[in-house]
Enzyme design. Structure first.
Site, mmCIF file in Angstrom:
data_model
loop_
_atom_site.group_PDB
_atom_site.id
_atom_site.type_symbol
_atom_site.label_atom_id
_atom_site.label_comp_id
_atom_site.label_asym_id
_atom_site.label_seq_id
_atom_site.Cartn_x
_atom_site.Cartn_y
_atom_site.Cartn_z
ATOM 1 N N GLY A 1 -2.149 -10.053 8.938
ATOM 2 C CA GLY A 1 -1.678 -11.404 9.251
ATOM 3 C C GLY A 1 -1.332 -12.151 7.969
ATOM 4 N N LYS B 1 0.813 -1.225 0.000
ATOM 5 C CA LYS B 1 0.000 0.000 0.000
ATOM 6 C C LYS B 1 0.835 1.259 0.000
ATOM 7 C CE LYS B 1 0.356 -2.105 4.016
ATOM 8 N NZ LYS B 1 -0.207 -2.999 4.960
ATOM 9 N N LYS C 1 -3.828 3.522 2.847
ATOM 10 C CA LYS C 1 -5.038 2.780 2.468
ATOM 11 C C LYS C 1 -6.180 3.740 2.129
ATOM 12 C CE LYS C 1 -3.674 -1.265 5.155
ATOM 13 N NZ LYS C 1 -3.580 -1.820 6.520
ATOM 14 N N GLY D 1 -6.558 -6.423 4.161
ATOM 15 C CA GLY D 1 -6.114 -7.822 4.075
ATOM 16 C C GLY D 1 -7.029 -8.721 3.280
ATOM 17 N N GLU E 1 -5.488 -6.262 -4.280
ATOM 18 C CA GLU E 1 -6.558 -6.439 -3.273
ATOM 19 C C GLU E 1 -6.005 -6.539 -1.855
ATOM 20 O OE1 GLU E 1 -10.267 -6.729 -3.585
ATOM 21 O OE2 GLU E 1 -9.630 -6.185 -1.578
ATOM 22 N N ASP F 1 0.145 3.960 7.563
ATOM 23 C CA ASP F 1 -0.410 2.807 6.858
ATOM 24 C C ASP F 1 -1.892 3.059 6.531
ATOM 25 O OD1 ASP F 1 -0.168 -0.224 6.161
ATOM 26 O OD2 ASP F 1 -1.936 -0.108 7.461
HETATM 27 N N1 LIG Z 1 1.663 -8.473 7.421
HETATM 28 C C1 LIG Z 1 0.453 -8.083 7.083
HETATM 29 O O1 LIG Z 1 -0.533 -8.317 7.808
HETATM 30 C C2 LIG Z 1 0.222 -7.374 5.797
HETATM 31 C C3 LIG Z 1 1.247 -6.920 5.021
HETATM 32 N N2 LIG Z 1 0.997 -6.245 3.854
HETATM 33 C C4 LIG Z 1 2.078 -5.791 2.993
HETATM 34 O O2 LIG Z 1 2.719 -6.934 2.447
HETATM 35 C C5 LIG Z 1 4.087 -6.658 2.228
HETATM 36 C C6 LIG Z 1 4.930 -7.696 2.971
HETATM 37 O O3 LIG Z 1 4.606 -7.604 4.350
HETATM 38 P P1 LIG Z 1 5.138 -8.694 5.409
HETATM 39 O O4 LIG Z 1 5.149 -10.032 4.793
HETATM 40 O O5 LIG Z 1 4.336 -8.462 6.626
HETATM 41 O O6 LIG Z 1 6.608 -8.146 5.640
HETATM 42 P P2 LIG Z 1 7.892 -8.968 6.137
HETATM 43 O O7 LIG Z 1 8.852 -7.955 6.632
HETATM 44 O O8 LIG Z 1 7.500 -10.089 7.026
HETATM 45 O O9 LIG Z 1 8.417 -9.602 4.776
HETATM 46 C C7 LIG Z 1 9.144 -8.896 3.811
HETATM 47 C C8 LIG Z 1 10.282 -9.792 3.374
HETATM 48 O O10 LIG Z 1 10.961 -9.201 2.270
HETATM 49 C C9 LIG Z 1 12.335 -9.511 2.431
HETATM 50 N N3 LIG Z 1 13.158 -8.609 1.620
HETATM 51 C C10 LIG Z 1 13.540 -7.346 1.903
HETATM 52 N N4 LIG Z 1 14.312 -6.866 0.904
HETATM 53 C C11 LIG Z 1 14.429 -7.849 -0.002
HETATM 54 C C12 LIG Z 1 15.116 -7.973 -1.234
HETATM 55 N N5 LIG Z 1 15.826 -6.967 -1.738
HETATM 56 N N6 LIG Z 1 15.038 -9.139 -1.913
HETATM 57 C C13 LIG Z 1 14.304 -10.153 -1.431
HETATM 58 N N7 LIG Z 1 13.629 -10.113 -0.258
HETATM 59 C C14 LIG Z 1 13.697 -8.962 0.439
HETATM 60 C C15 LIG Z 1 12.584 -9.374 3.916
HETATM 61 O O11 LIG Z 1 13.774 -10.060 4.281
HETATM 62 C C16 LIG Z 1 11.327 -10.028 4.483
HETATM 63 O O12 LIG Z 1 11.480 -11.413 4.679
HETATM 64 C C17 LIG Z 1 4.315 -5.223 2.689
HETATM 65 O O13 LIG Z 1 4.153 -4.368 1.579
HETATM 66 C C18 LIG Z 1 3.175 -5.001 3.679
HETATM 67 O O14 LIG Z 1 2.820 -3.659 3.799
HETATM 68 C C19 LIG Z 1 -0.289 -6.010 3.421
HETATM 69 C C20 LIG Z 1 -1.350 -6.443 4.161
HETATM 70 C C21 LIG Z 1 -1.186 -7.130 5.421
HETATM 71 N N1 LIG Z 2 0.269 -3.427 9.380
HETATM 72 C C1 LIG Z 2 -0.981 -3.564 8.706
HETATM 73 C C2 LIG Z 2 -1.010 -4.845 7.950
HETATM 74 C C3 LIG Z 2 -2.097 -4.920 6.985
HETATM 75 O O1 LIG Z 2 -2.244 -4.098 6.089
HETATM 76 C C4 LIG Z 2 -2.106 -3.568 9.729
HETATM 77 O O2 LIG Z 2 -1.814 -3.620 10.928
HETATM 78 O O3 LIG Z 2 -3.260 -3.470 9.309
HETATM 79 NA NA NA Z 3 -8.543 -6.556 0.719
#
Ligand SMILES: NC(=O)C1=CN([C@@H]2O[C@H](COP(=O)(O)OP(=O)(O)OC[C@H]3O[C@@H](n4cnc5c(N)ncnc54)[C@H](O)[C@@H]3O)[C@@H](O)[C@H]2O)C=CC1
Ligand SMILES: N[C@@H](CC=O)C(=O)O
Ligand code: NA
Length: 431
Positions: A306, A104, A204, A133, A128, A200
């Site tokens: 999550g 986002k 959104k 989420g 989406e 964040d």
């Molecule tokens: N965790 C959540 O509930 C949600 C997350 N998101 C979005 O999803 C995306 C991912 O979020 P998460 O999985 O929570 O983050 P996370 O921090 O757990 O995962 C991101 C991963 O990308 C890796 N990474 C960083 N730089 C890299 C590179 N150059 N090459 C390869 N890998 C690399 C990191 O080592 C890490 O494992 C973000 O944009 C976040 O805003 C969206 C909705 C919900």
């Molecule tokens: N950090 C965000 C993850 C989902 O978008 C949240 O807490 O809602």
């Molecule tokens: Na959604």
């Protein structure tokens, strides 16, 4: 199966990426049947391949840029942040590869550029998972409601802050320990200040306002306050009035007296009545109300953060873009034709709740009321309770321009008869 294999590059394998990898592998046959062709995980970019013994080693690379350039059809981006991801995704889209992302922060600033790249090469850009989420929300806005006129989108779109506020309200739990728990559960962003300071939710809101009002709204257009300043006094003041505190993203179509339209997009804590449907949304759950001329009120509810819930939305998009490739079509393009301007927060009509400790002597209420009148703010309700030498005064206003309400609060805070401004918060969800 009628189509050729759709090859997928996964960028990032953290909280969400690892769930996407798992589901893609476990549900390969089902996904292939739904997409009309096998959907093959062709490569996974991680920062440190040696740290991922659980993943198929032959798929791992630390060179995300090379994976993007390789013979893949779809990029699933789950790294987050702006650069280098923006550059990689533009490269992919310009080469006709479709992109699915949950990012986002990137979309809220660069969706115009990314959409143009997708359009020029006939590729898909689906996101989406970026808002609320698992909840199907963006596709309903983009597709199901494309024939209606949306007037308002309002809701809880940040799971982490809702998790913290719910805990403060129900158990009086501390802010810092609850934030740690939200990070441990995979709800918080890599840098959780993005959650607690409202960035964040503002990203959104920008995405929601852009889609709902067919305009371009970026994160910097969104008025933003986080929850860092929400105190136990605010929670107690809300409780005393049968209300609770929530961080809401509010996107509204505002029509001026001369008929011109603009968009108001804002994120800030609000007090809402406990009877309001958003008041019962606890933990990391999200809920969003949409109001449209013909549809009336709609409510979307579910898990907003999550790994697995977010992966559900990512996989839904992946099947859609894979199917589009198999059938030779595209999903809906960006629709910014209305190009409505963004209304400054100061001119946006809001209502305030103000709790004050004032001197307990005759005429104080009248003096306070005069300040409201001077700023043309009309008072909807007043409650006074006497203590020993002070009185507690709770005032709820009618709608007024936010700038006038702020100026009123500032002036009241300087009055000699006002001992303390205990709590100031905007109010939503009341007549
Ligand atoms: N965790 C959540 O509930 C949600 C997350 N998101 C979005 O999803 C995306 C991912 O979020 P998460 O999985 O929570 O983050 P996370 O921090 O757990 O995962 C991101 C991963 O990308 C890796 N990474 C960083 N730089 C890299 C590179 N150059 N090459 C390869 N890998 C690399 C990191 O080592 C890490 O494992 C973000 O944009 C976040 O805003 C969206 C909705 C919900
Ligand atoms: N950090 C965000 C993850 C989902 O978008 C949240 O807490 O809602
Ligand atoms: Na959604």
């Amino acid at each position: 199966m009628d189509g050729k294999t759709v090859r997928v590059a996964l960028l990032g394998c953290g909280t969400v990426g690892s769930e996407v990898a798992r589901l893609l592998t476990e549900q390969a046959d089902e996904l292939a049947a739904r997409a009309g062709a096998p959907v093959e995980l062709a490569g996974i970019a991680v920062r440190r391949p040696d740290k991922h013994p659980e993943l198929p080693q032959h798929l791992l690379t630390s060179d995300a840029a090379a994976l993007v350039e390789s013979d893949v059809d779809v990029i699933v981006e789950l790294i987050g942040g702006i650069e280098p991801v923006r550059t990689w995704l533009l490269t992919a889209l310009r080469k006709g590869k479709s992109v699915v992302t949950a990012n986002k922060a990137l979309l809220a600033e660069y969706s115009a550029e990314l959409s143009e790249a997708a359009d020029s090469a006939g590729a898909d850009l689906y996101f989406e998972a970026s808002v609320a989420g698992a909840i199907p929300l963006l596709r309903p806005l983009r597709e199901s409601l494309a024939g209606d006129r949306i007037t308002k989108v309002m809701g809880i779109v940040n799971g982490t802050t809702n998790f913290i506020l719910s805990a403060m309200d129900s158990s009086g739990a501390g802010y810092a320990e609850t934030l740690d728990e939200a990070s441990r559960l995979g709800y918080a962003e890599a840098d959780p200040t993005a959650d607690v300071d409202g960035y964040d939710a503002a990203s959104k809101a920008a995405i929601l306002a852009s889609l709902a009002f067919h305009s371009r709204v970026t994160a910097s257009d969104v008025y933003r306050e986080g929850i860092a300043n929400v105190t136990s006094s605010d929670i107690a003041a809300a409780k005393a009035l049968g209300r609770t505190v929530k961080l809401l993203s509010i996107c509204e179509r505002v029509t001026a007296d001369d008929g011109t339209e603009s968009v108001s997009a804002r994120v800030h804590p609000v007090m809402i009545p406990r009877s309001h449907p958003l008041a019962g949304v606890g933990g990391a759950f999200n809920a969003v109300f949409v109001e449209a001329d013909a549809a009336g009120e709609l409510m979307f509810y579910g898990q907003g953060a999550g790994g697995a819930p977010t992966a559900s939305a990512v996989l839904g998009d992946l099947v859609a873009v894979a199917r589009n490739r198999v059938l030779g079509g595209r999903g809906p393009r960006e629709s910014a034709h209305a190009a409505l301007p963004v209304r400054p927060m100061g001119q946006t009509p809001t209502r305030y709740h103000i709790s004050l400790d004032v001197a307990d002597k005759p005429g104080v209420l009248a003096q306070v009321a005069q300040v409201f009148a001077a700023h043309e703010v009309s008072i909807a309700a007043v409650r006074q309770r006497d203590r020993l030498s002070t009185a507690s005064l709770v005032i709820v206003t009618h709608l007024a321009p936010d700038a006038a309400l702020r100026a009123t609060v500032e002036e009241i805070g300087k009055m000699d008869v006002v001992h303390e401004v205990v709590s100031v918060m905007r109010v939503e969800g009341e007549d």
